[in-house]
Design an enzyme around this catalytic site. Structure first.
Site, mmCIF file in Angstrom:
data_model
loop_
_atom_site.group_PDB
_atom_site.id
_atom_site.type_symbol
_atom_site.label_atom_id
_atom_site.label_comp_id
_atom_site.label_asym_id
_atom_site.label_seq_id
_atom_site.Cartn_x
_atom_site.Cartn_y
_atom_site.Cartn_z
ATOM 1 N N CYS A 129 0.830 -1.218 0.000
ATOM 2 C CA CYS A 129 0.000 0.000 0.000
ATOM 3 C C CYS A 129 0.862 1.265 0.000
ATOM 4 C CB CYS A 129 -0.855 0.040 1.260
ATOM 5 S SG CYS A 129 -1.929 -1.380 1.428
ATOM 6 N N CYS A 148 -2.685 -9.165 6.551
ATOM 7 C CA CYS A 148 -2.570 -8.084 5.568
ATOM 8 C C CYS A 148 -3.938 -7.432 5.506
ATOM 9 C CB CYS A 148 -2.184 -8.647 4.197
ATOM 10 S SG CYS A 148 -2.390 -7.414 2.898
ATOM 11 N N GLN A 159 -10.257 -10.318 -11.536
ATOM 12 C CA GLN A 159 -10.323 -9.032 -10.835
ATOM 13 C C GLN A 159 -10.127 -9.287 -9.345
ATOM 14 O OE1 GLN A 159 -10.486 -6.164 -12.337
ATOM 15 N NE2 GLN A 159 -11.230 -6.668 -14.382
ATOM 16 N N ASP A 202 -10.304 -4.387 -22.517
ATOM 17 C CA ASP A 202 -9.862 -4.373 -21.111
ATOM 18 C C ASP A 202 -8.411 -4.856 -21.050
ATOM 19 O OD1 ASP A 202 -9.716 -4.324 -18.362
ATOM 20 O OD2 ASP A 202 -10.920 -6.131 -18.048
ATOM 21 N N CYS A 260 -6.868 -0.020 -16.365
ATOM 22 C CA CYS A 260 -6.316 0.058 -15.005
ATOM 23 C C CYS A 260 -5.113 1.000 -15.016
ATOM 24 C CB CYS A 260 -5.949 -1.329 -14.479
ATOM 25 S SG CYS A 260 -4.868 -2.236 -15.573
HETATM 26 C C1 LIG Z 1 -6.862 -6.508 -17.266
HETATM 27 S S1 LIG Z 1 -7.006 -8.192 -17.715
HETATM 28 C C2 LIG Z 1 -8.729 -8.265 -18.070
HETATM 29 C C3 LIG Z 1 -9.335 -9.633 -18.125
HETATM 30 C C4 LIG Z 1 -10.870 -9.687 -18.072
HETATM 31 N N1 LIG Z 1 -11.503 -8.736 -18.950
HETATM 32 C C5 LIG Z 1 -11.386 -9.535 -16.659
HETATM 33 O O1 LIG Z 1 -12.054 -8.541 -16.350
HETATM 34 O O2 LIG Z 1 -11.124 -10.443 -15.834
HETATM 35 C C6 LIG Z 1 -6.216 -8.225 -19.259
HETATM 36 C C7 LIG Z 1 -6.250 -9.552 -19.980
HETATM 37 O O3 LIG Z 1 -5.634 -9.393 -21.256
HETATM 38 C C8 LIG Z 1 -4.916 -10.567 -21.571
HETATM 39 N N2 LIG Z 1 -3.950 -10.154 -22.608
HETATM 40 C C9 LIG Z 1 -2.774 -9.511 -22.433
HETATM 41 N N3 LIG Z 1 -2.221 -9.225 -23.637
HETATM 42 C C10 LIG Z 1 -3.077 -9.684 -24.575
HETATM 43 C C11 LIG Z 1 -3.058 -9.677 -26.005
HETATM 44 N N4 LIG Z 1 -2.051 -9.121 -26.671
HETATM 45 N N5 LIG Z 1 -4.093 -10.245 -26.668
HETATM 46 C C12 LIG Z 1 -5.112 -10.831 -25.975
HETATM 47 N N6 LIG Z 1 -5.196 -10.850 -24.624
HETATM 48 C C13 LIG Z 1 -4.183 -10.291 -23.931
HETATM 49 C C14 LIG Z 1 -4.343 -11.017 -20.251
HETATM 50 O O4 LIG Z 1 -4.037 -12.396 -20.281
HETATM 51 C C15 LIG Z 1 -5.490 -10.687 -19.290
HETATM 52 O O5 LIG Z 1 -6.354 -11.779 -19.148
#
Ligand SMILES: C[S@@+](CC[C@H](N)C(=O)[O-])C[C@H]1O[C@@H](n2cnc3c(N)ncnc32)[C@H](O)[C@@H]1O
Length: 379
Positions: free
Chosen positions: A81, A154, A209, A309, A336
């Site tokens: 944190c 934690c 998440q 995302d 994020c």
């Molecule tokens: C922030 S997470 C979001 C996952 C999902 N939308 C959720 O809310 O749980 C980003 C996701 O993008 C995937 N990822 C990263 N690079 C990528 C790429 N070049 N093409 C496809 N997926 C990718 C990661 O494995 C991860 O699962």
């Protein structure tokens, strides 16, 4: 002009992106970790760059109005944190301002800016953590070091995870096997799952998440916004194991969802769930692919909706360039990292932000989650 070695007095204006306080003096900007807005401080410079200095607190001359005593006994030492010393209400105000500051070039006079959504619980929210184990100590790394702080508790973790710490440490010590990375995860049935690895990158338990109660708020807002102008085709890019895909399928019974995700483990989990739910391929398909590579070979259906995302690094240029000219109804970008969101939006030339809302997914830390509804810019 003050010498860099002399302590100097400053007053902190606000929190900067990254969580440090900002103060200005004699034309210089100072970044001060663990400071709070309104703090009057004596600080010592620890690093000098051309346009700014980094400084550490030597003495708090008078605390800012929202400075509080951090409840965690290892706060400041632990690398986790960095905002526990600021009241939760003030953390929210600072995060809202930071989002607007990061996105200032992307906002138009028409952008509807909604207030940040507080986390339902500002502590004990994390349902997934990565611990380190060195044979004796189980915990997180100290700030800026690879020394492990041995933890019994934690305050940002769900109690059901911290309750496992002492048994886990005992069993890891008995095994006498190295396991530098230990992942604990509370699944949807509220059971604790764990994954151990001894070296190198691992898919571990896959992405999910970390703040489930806040994830429910984010998902409902996404569903609400889409329901105002739904589409028969939704693309869920960077879909993970279907965190948005499944709730969208449930709400939009006439829509087909095509989801794209790079992680084999997450796609396997999603496909297992599709089978369990007996969902037809006419309603949902999961593709294990890089989003850029997928967009190279697939032309998106006109008037469809795309959800993005991506991880903190944002989208690859190729993804943005191939989405920008497509005839989509809306794009929903969940980010994020507001700084990579700002970069990607600048590249998405013919799109603008219609609506924007931040969600505090990670209280007590500087991390911020943002949902942006993008519409074609007809100006
Ligand atoms: C922030 S997470 C979001 C996952 C999902 N939308 C959720 O809310 O749980 C980003 C996701 O993008 C995937 N990822 C990263 N690079 C990528 C790429 N070049 N093409 C496809 N997926 C990718 C990661 O494995 C991860 O699962």
């Amino acid at each position: 002009m003050t010498s860099s070695h002399e302590p100097i007095e400053v007053t902190v204006e606000k929190i900067a992106f990254g969580g440090q306080g900002i103060a200005r003096k004699d034309g210089l900007v100072y970044f001060i970790p663990f400071s709070a807005p309104g703090d009057r401080l004596m600080v010592r410079v620890t690093d000098e760059k051309k346009n700014f200095r980094t400084a550490e607190i030597q003495e708090i001359l008078s605390p800012g109005p929202e400075r509080v005593t951090p409840p965690c006994p290892v706060y400041g030492r632990c690398g986790g944190c960095n905002l526990q010393h600021i009241s939760y209400e003030e953390q929210l105000r600072q995060k809202q301002n930071l989002v607007l500051e990061q996105l200032k070039k992307n906002l138009t006079t028409d952008t509807e800016i909604l207030p940040i959504v507080p986390s339902p619980t500002p502590f004990h929210y994390r349902n997934r953590i990565q611990l380190k184990f060195d044979g004796q100590r189980l915990g997180f790394y100290e700030r800026k070091s690879h020394t492990i702080i041995d933890l019994e508790d934690c305050l940002i973790c769900d109690d059901r995870l911290t309750a496992q710490f002492s048994d886990l440490k005992k069993s890891l010590s008995e095994k006498k096997q190295p396991a530098p990375k230990v992942e604990l995860f509370l699944n949807t049935e509220n059971q604790v799952e764990s994954s151990l690895s001894d070296s190198g990158p691992t898919e571990g338990l896959g992405f999910s998440q970390v703040n489930q109660a806040q994830n429910i708020n984010l998902t409902s807002t996404l569903k609400q916004w889409i329901s105002e102008d739904p589409s028969e085709k939704i693309y869920d890019f960077y879909a993970g194991a279907g965190n948005f895909t499944f709730p969208l399928l449930d709400q939009f019974r006439r829509s087909t969802v095509h989801s794209v995700e790079l992680s084999e483990k997450s796609v396997k989990d999603a496909k297992r769930r599709i089978l369990e739910m007996n969902l037809s391929p006419k309603r949902v398909q999961f593709f294990c692919s890089d989003v850029g590579a997928f967009l190279k070979r697939v032309i998106l259906q006109d008037d469809s909706i795309a959800i993005l995302d991506p991880p903190r690094v944002g989208c690859a240029d190729q993804v943005i360039h191939s989405l920008a000219p497509q005839n989509l109804k809306k794009i929903y970008y969940i980010s994020c990292n507001p700084s990579t969101l700002a970069r990607d939006l600048t590249l998405l030339k013919n799109w603008k932000i219609g609506r924007l809302q931040a969600f505090d997914m990670f209280p007590q830390t500087d991390h911020i989650e943002v949902l942006a509804e993008l519409v074609i810019d007809s100006r």
